[in-house]
Design an enzyme around this catalytic site. Structure first.
Site, PDB file in Angstrom:
ATOM      1  N   CYS A 117       0.816  -1.230   0.000  1.00  0.00           N
ATOM      2  CA  CYS A 117       0.000   0.000   0.000  1.00  0.00           C
ATOM      3  C   CYS A 117       0.842   1.270   0.000  1.00  0.00           C
ATOM      4  CB  CYS A 117      -0.942   0.007   1.198  1.00  0.00           C
ATOM      5  SG  CYS A 117      -1.932  -1.475   1.302  1.00  0.00           S
ATOM      6  N   HIS A 259      -3.407   7.045   2.880  1.00  0.00           N
ATOM      7  CA  HIS A 259      -3.789   5.728   2.363  1.00  0.00           C
ATOM      8  C   HIS A 259      -5.167   5.403   2.927  1.00  0.00           C
ATOM      9  CE1 HIS A 259      -4.018   1.633   1.342  1.00  0.00           C
ATOM     10  NE2 HIS A 259      -3.668   1.148   2.516  1.00  0.00           N
ATOM     11  N   ASN A 289     -10.074  -0.332   0.545  1.00  0.00           N
ATOM     12  CA  ASN A 289      -8.619  -0.227   0.457  1.00  0.00           C
ATOM     13  C   ASN A 289      -8.157  -0.798  -0.889  1.00  0.00           C
ATOM     14  OD1 ASN A 289      -5.871  -0.603   0.695  1.00  0.00           O
ATOM     15  ND2 ASN A 289      -5.952  -1.446   2.765  1.00  0.00           N
TER      16      ASN A 289
HETATM   17  O1  UT7 Z   1      -3.328  -1.433   3.890  1.00  0.00           O
HETATM   18  C1  UT7 Z   1      -3.193  -2.185   5.053  1.00  0.00           C
HETATM   19  C2  UT7 Z   1      -4.333  -3.132   5.137  1.00  0.00           C
HETATM   20  N1  UT7 Z   1      -4.787  -3.483   6.423  1.00  0.00           N
HETATM   21  C3  UT7 Z   1      -5.488  -2.689   7.247  1.00  0.00           C
HETATM   22  O2  UT7 Z   1      -5.648  -1.528   7.073  1.00  0.00           O
HETATM   23  C4  UT7 Z   1      -6.104  -3.354   8.429  1.00  0.00           C
HETATM   24  C5  UT7 Z   1      -5.966  -2.585   9.697  1.00  0.00           C
HETATM   25  N2  UT7 Z   1      -6.869  -3.123  10.673  1.00  0.00           N
HETATM   26  C6  UT7 Z   1      -8.169  -2.828  10.670  1.00  0.00           C
HETATM   27  O3  UT7 Z   1      -8.637  -2.050   9.848  1.00  0.00           O
HETATM   28  C7  UT7 Z   1      -9.059  -3.411  11.751  1.00  0.00           C
HETATM   29  O4  UT7 Z   1      -8.252  -4.121  12.671  1.00  0.00           O
HETATM   30  C8  UT7 Z   1     -10.149  -4.361  11.166  1.00  0.00           C
HETATM   31  C9  UT7 Z   1     -11.174  -3.551  10.448  1.00  0.00           C
HETATM   32  C10 UT7 Z   1      -9.514  -5.376  10.232  1.00  0.00           C
HETATM   33  C11 UT7 Z   1     -10.832  -5.080  12.300  1.00  0.00           C
HETATM   34  O5  UT7 Z   1     -11.391  -4.157  13.217  1.00  0.00           O
HETATM   35  P1  UT7 Z   1     -11.142  -4.339  14.769  1.00  0.00           P
HETATM   36  O6  UT7 Z   1     -11.898  -3.283  15.465  1.00  0.00           O
HETATM   37  O7  UT7 Z   1      -9.665  -4.381  14.999  1.00  0.00           O
HETATM   38  O8  UT7 Z   1     -11.829  -5.723  15.043  1.00  0.00           O
HETATM   39  P2  UT7 Z   1     -11.194  -7.048  15.628  1.00  0.00           P
HETATM   40  O9  UT7 Z   1     -10.272  -7.683  14.661  1.00  0.00           O
HETATM   41  O10 UT7 Z   1     -10.688  -6.756  17.005  1.00  0.00           O
HETATM   42  O11 UT7 Z   1     -12.499  -7.953  15.740  1.00  0.00           O
HETATM   43  C12 UT7 Z   1     -13.580  -7.602  16.595  1.00  0.00           C
HETATM   44  C13 UT7 Z   1     -14.696  -8.610  16.409  1.00  0.00           C
HETATM   45  C14 UT7 Z   1     -14.221 -10.051  16.447  1.00  0.00           C
HETATM   46  O12 UT7 Z   1     -15.199 -10.811  17.099  1.00  0.00           O
HETATM   47  P3  UT7 Z   1     -15.034 -11.220  18.649  1.00  0.00           P
HETATM   48  O13 UT7 Z   1     -13.760 -12.015  18.719  1.00  0.00           O
HETATM   49  O14 UT7 Z   1     -14.962  -9.920  19.398  1.00  0.00           O
HETATM   50  O15 UT7 Z   1     -16.273 -12.013  18.917  1.00  0.00           O
HETATM   51  C15 UT7 Z   1     -14.156 -10.451  14.992  1.00  0.00           C
HETATM   52  O16 UT7 Z   1     -14.334 -11.838  14.810  1.00  0.00           O
HETATM   53  O17 UT7 Z   1     -15.279  -8.425  15.113  1.00  0.00           O
HETATM   54  C16 UT7 Z   1     -15.344  -9.694  14.438  1.00  0.00           C
HETATM   55  N3  UT7 Z   1     -15.232  -9.435  13.012  1.00  0.00           N
HETATM   56  C17 UT7 Z   1     -16.308  -9.172  12.246  1.00  0.00           C
HETATM   57  N4  UT7 Z   1     -17.630  -9.119  12.547  1.00  0.00           N
HETATM   58  C18 UT7 Z   1     -18.467  -8.798  11.527  1.00  0.00           C
HETATM   59  C19 UT7 Z   1     -14.122  -9.382  12.229  1.00  0.00           C
HETATM   60  N5  UT7 Z   1     -14.451  -9.100  10.968  1.00  0.00           N
HETATM   61  C20 UT7 Z   1     -15.811  -8.963  10.940  1.00  0.00           C
HETATM   62  C21 UT7 Z   1     -16.744  -8.653   9.934  1.00  0.00           C
HETATM   63  N6  UT7 Z   1     -18.050  -8.585  10.280  1.00  0.00           N
HETATM   64  N7  UT7 Z   1     -16.368  -8.408   8.654  1.00  0.00           N
END
Ligand code: UT7
Length: 333
Positions: A117, A259, A289
């Protein structure tokens, strides 16, 4: 003729995004997610998905054609083509060579750069350095183009909701009347963090086999929360450093092109840099993204919407797999 002190400007800019829109609502029928979760955790509402036959080179070529037209140049005047992508049409030849052929650029040096990215910011420094380096190159075409939909696991809700396809391009040229243009760059990388965002299969360490495909090794893998924290840290550091080294205060920046990965990441950067959100250009709600294409698509849309005024100081900041990151400072001409 250029000299190491000549300045390099963005002479033309263009972008392309596929027609097909995939909304959060449609995604929630494919995996266990919801529009509400995606919007509140990322800021994304929809993304574009390339159709069959649309690839990094076809999308890149359209964006590039638009940038060349915007620059008022002909293809014969382009002597350098560099593409940043993590989704090349194929491992080789380079996507840059494929774009070259599609546009009929007959006399250019062409190669790809892989910095995920952060790729477009890597291209800006590289293109700028090569133009300033001597008399060889006059106009560099730099392109970020991605078909991320081709490496996503459409059953993995933690990744497939985040990404989209598209391309953005710019023509870089030596300034003829001494404008500032591209002022400074702060790029970085830390390969010790390569395992937070990667694709294990398809390279020489794990060529495609029936097992590697069944095990999903040819899909993007990510530890999202770790990437989030690292992203905020490195983007803030590189942006703060470039401002400090150029004796600039946050209020002197008219527009930030970040980004476009996650609205919460961008809001954290805004707070930490003390630059209000109104000065950040955002389009991630429409595209998600798009990796190396994210900054040039945003820059093109900011320009075409009248958001960028001649003389504006623009800060671009990115992070990506590698890890890689970068900040770049530019005066819009
Ligand atoms: O260019 C670089 C590319 N990468 C990025 O930019 C990613 C950077 N990271 C992020 O943007 C965030 O970490 C995410 C959007 C990927 C995730 O958000 P988060 O607030 O960090 O969520 P998390 O990973 O802590 O997950 C929270 C909950 C989990 O459930 P439990 O364990 O709390 O029950 C996940 O399983 O959200 C769940 N979850 C979802 N639920 C509904 C994860 N993905 C999804 C989804 N829909 N798509």
């Amino acid at each position: 003729m250029s000299s190491p002190t000549s300045s390099v400007i963005i002479k033309g800019i263009g972008s392309f995004t596929p027609e097909k829109v995939l909304t959060n609502g449609e995604l929630s029928e494919m995996v266990d997610t919801s529009d509400e979760w995606i919007r509140t955790r990322t800021g994304i509402r929809e993304r574009r998905i390339a159709k069959e036959g649309e690839t990094a080179s076809t999308m890149g070529a359209i964006a590039a054609q638009r940038a060349i037209e915007d620059a008022g140049l002909s293809v014969d005047e382009i002597d350098l083509v560099i593409v940043a992508t993590i989704t090349p049409d194929m491992p080789f030849p380079s996507t840059a060579c494929l774009v070259q052929t599609k546009l009929g650029i007959s006399n250019a040096v062409c190669f790809d750069v892989e910095a995920a990215c952060s790729g477009f910011l890597y291209l800006l420094e590289l293109g700028s350095s090569l133009l300033k380096g001597g008399t060889k190159y006059r106009n560099a075409l730099v392109i970020g183009s991605e078909k991320l939909s081709s490496i996503l696991d459409w059953e993995d809700r933690t990744t497939c909701v985040l990404f989209g396809d598209g391309a953005g391009a710019a023509v870089l040229s030596i300034s003829e009347n001494g404008e500032d243009g591209l002022i400074d760059f702060r790029l970085g990388a830390d390969g010790t963090k390569s395992d937070v965002l990667y694709m294990p299969g398809g390279g020489c360490s794990l060529p495609a086999t029936i097992d590697s495909i069944e095990d999903g090794k040819h899909f993007l893998k990510m530890r999202g929360r770790e990437v989030f924290k690292l992203a905020v840290k490195v983007m803030e550091q590189s942006a703060a450093e470039i401002l400090e080294q150029n004796n600039l205060s946050p209020d002197q920046i008219q527009c930030v092109i970040p980004h476009q990965a996650n609205l919460r990441i961008i809001e954290s950067i805004s707070t930490r840099l003390n630059i209000p959100m109104e000065r950040f250009f955002l389009n991630l709600e429409k595209y998600g993204n798009t990796s190396a294409a994210s900054i040039p698509i945003a820059l093109d849309e900011a320009y075409r919407s009248g958001r960028l005024k001649s003389g504006d100081l623009i800060l671009m900041v990115a992070f990506g797999a590698g890890l890689t990151w970068g900040a770049s400072l530019m005066r819009w001409c």
